[in-house]
Design an enzyme around this catalytic site. Structure first.
Site, mmCIF file in Angstrom:
data_model
loop_
_atom_site.group_PDB
_atom_site.id
_atom_site.type_symbol
_atom_site.label_atom_id
_atom_site.label_comp_id
_atom_site.label_asym_id
_atom_site.label_seq_id
_atom_site.Cartn_x
_atom_site.Cartn_y
_atom_site.Cartn_z
ATOM 1 N N GLY A 31 26.778 33.657 25.406
ATOM 2 C CA GLY A 31 25.538 33.309 24.715
ATOM 3 C C GLY A 31 25.476 31.863 24.265
ATOM 4 C CG LEU A 33 22.173 31.870 27.112
ATOM 5 C CD1 LEU A 33 21.125 32.673 27.867
ATOM 6 C CD2 LEU A 33 23.553 32.110 27.704
ATOM 7 C CG HIS A 37 25.193 29.674 29.771
ATOM 8 N ND1 HIS A 37 25.138 28.952 28.610
ATOM 9 C CD2 HIS A 37 26.438 30.201 29.812
ATOM 10 C CE1 HIS A 37 26.284 29.045 27.961
ATOM 11 N NE2 HIS A 37 27.109 29.795 28.673
ATOM 12 C CG ASP A 150 34.770 27.819 31.609
ATOM 13 O OD1 ASP A 150 35.394 27.514 30.593
ATOM 14 O OD2 ASP A 150 33.521 27.825 31.655
ATOM 15 C CD GLN A 153 36.040 32.192 32.296
ATOM 16 O OE1 GLN A 153 36.401 32.456 31.165
ATOM 17 N NE2 GLN A 153 34.806 31.838 32.570
ATOM 18 C CB VAL A 176 24.772 22.100 34.540
ATOM 19 C CG1 VAL A 176 23.542 21.359 34.025
ATOM 20 C CG2 VAL A 176 24.398 22.982 35.720
HETATM 21 P P1 AMP Z 1 30.564 30.867 28.401
HETATM 22 O O1 AMP Z 1 29.306 31.354 27.767
HETATM 23 O O2 AMP Z 1 31.003 29.528 27.901
HETATM 24 O O3 AMP Z 1 31.660 31.903 28.403
HETATM 25 O O4 AMP Z 1 30.222 30.607 29.924
HETATM 26 C C1 AMP Z 1 29.643 31.598 30.734
HETATM 27 C C2 AMP Z 1 29.617 31.124 32.166
HETATM 28 O O5 AMP Z 1 28.883 29.906 32.258
HETATM 29 C C3 AMP Z 1 31.015 30.818 32.736
HETATM 30 O O6 AMP Z 1 31.076 31.254 34.083
HETATM 31 C C4 AMP Z 1 31.091 29.318 32.637
HETATM 32 O O7 AMP Z 1 31.968 28.736 33.578
HETATM 33 C C5 AMP Z 1 29.650 28.933 32.928
HETATM 34 N N1 AMP Z 1 29.350 27.601 32.407
HETATM 35 C C6 AMP Z 1 29.595 27.131 31.154
HETATM 36 N N2 AMP Z 1 29.225 25.838 31.051
HETATM 37 C C7 AMP Z 1 28.746 25.472 32.270
HETATM 38 C C8 AMP Z 1 28.216 24.267 32.820
HETATM 39 N N3 AMP Z 1 28.107 23.159 32.092
HETATM 40 N N4 AMP Z 1 27.827 24.262 34.122
HETATM 41 C C9 AMP Z 1 27.951 25.386 34.871
HETATM 42 N N5 AMP Z 1 28.428 26.560 34.416
HETATM 43 C C10 AMP Z 1 28.829 26.601 33.135
#
Ligand code: AMP
Length: 280
Positions: A31, A33, A37, A150, A153, A176
């Site tokens: 979340g 977002l 995301h 990530d 991950q 992004v």
């Molecule tokens: P999180 O909410 O931080 O757990 O991220 C959820 C998903 O969004 C994960 O697969 C992250 O790798 C992806 N994500 C987070 N930040 C970015 C970003 N800046 N660009 C692309 N994907 C992202």
């Protein structure tokens, strides 16, 4: 867009969708977002008939001294953004529903998770693997979209899916960035305005490594030292800077195959990560 809170209800809906021949793509998130995301949600749409987004701040992946309680949350805003990005189902379970009393089943990956963030955040990937396995069993997607932001991950979850035969295909989405290059992250909110300006050093240090690599530099120590110098010119404190084999995540001395350069930097209020792949 449907909002579903109960895991049983989500599983029932997924079954119905599968029975009617729909492809499901899944975007797991914690979340708060941002555009990163949303790019995943849009990509998920290209692969499927139904996009399921989950929002769950997973307590199991936070260490005892980490930011679980302070982690930013704004469900009303997230709901609106999900809807606008084209999500069909927003799965928003409670902690009590995801971890029943006496929960005692955990999944650990034992190689890729021991380095980088796994070394600085013991137990983190055990929490990640367990929650993502549970979410996959609940949502039963054909595709799961994860961000390259990530990087570790992504590689750990690819290994989990491969080694445990999960019937899902993982799609990796590019990072992004804000206009200055800082990778978008929910945790950027913790930065003071001075730190926000400095935080671009993660991106700049990776650009520096890329430029040296393009000019022929192949020595890992030299590349890491150049990255460190960019970070140490700011108030950011290096947690780690590593150059590892892109497949095994083991340290490399000389770059002969694609290598992942990954770093974590601590500012007063936020620990930020970034990475890039150096490939000939
Ligand atoms: P999180 O909410 O931080 O757990 O991220 C959820 C998903 O969004 C994960 O697969 C992250 O790798 C992806 N994500 C987070 N930040 C970015 C970003 N800046 N660009 C692309 N994907 C992202």
């Amino acid at each position: 867009m449907k909002i579903i809170e109960s895991p049983e209800e989500m599983q029932k809906q997924a079954r119905l969708l599968i029975q009617s021949g729909e492809y499901i793509a899944f975007v797991p998130t914690m979340g708060f977002l941002h555009e990163g995301h949303l790019s995943l949600i849009r990509l998920a749409k290209e692969y499927s008939d139904t996009v399921v987004v989950s929002i769950f701040v997973n307590p199991a992946q936070f260490g005892p001294n980490e930011d679980l309680d302070a982690y930013p949350r704004d469900f009303a805003r997230d709901e609106k953004l999900c809807r606008e990005a084209g999500a069909d189902i927003l799965f928003y379970p409670t902690s009590q529903n995801m971890y029943l009393d006496g929960h005692s089943m955990w999944l650990s990956e034992e190689s890729l998770s021991t380095v980088l963030c796994g070394a600085s955040r013991p137990g983190h990937f055990r929490g990640v693997c367990t929650i993502v396995a549970k979410l996959l069993n609940i949502v039963q997607p054909d595709f799961m979209v994860l961000g390259e932001k990530d990087a570790q991950q992504l590689r750990v979850l690819r290994r989990m899916v491969r080694d445990l035969n999960f019937a899902v295909k993982i799609i990796a989405a590019p990072t992004v960035r804000a206009a200055d290059g800082l990778a978008m992250s929910s945790r950027n909110k913790y930065l003071t305005s001075a730190e926000r300006k400095e935080a671009v050093c993660l991106f700049q240090s990776l650009e520096k490594a890329k430029a040296l690599f393009a000019a022929g530099e192949r020595d890992a120590e030299t590349l890491k030292a150049a990255v460190r110098a960019v970070i140490e010119a700011t108030s950011g404190k290096v947690d780690y800077i590593e150059l590892v084999d892109d497949e095994t995540l083991q340290s490399v001395q000389t770059l002969e195959k694609p290598a992942l350069i990954a770093l974590a930097v601590k500012f007063s209020g936020a620990r930020l990560i970034d990475n890039t792949v150096l490939a000939p």
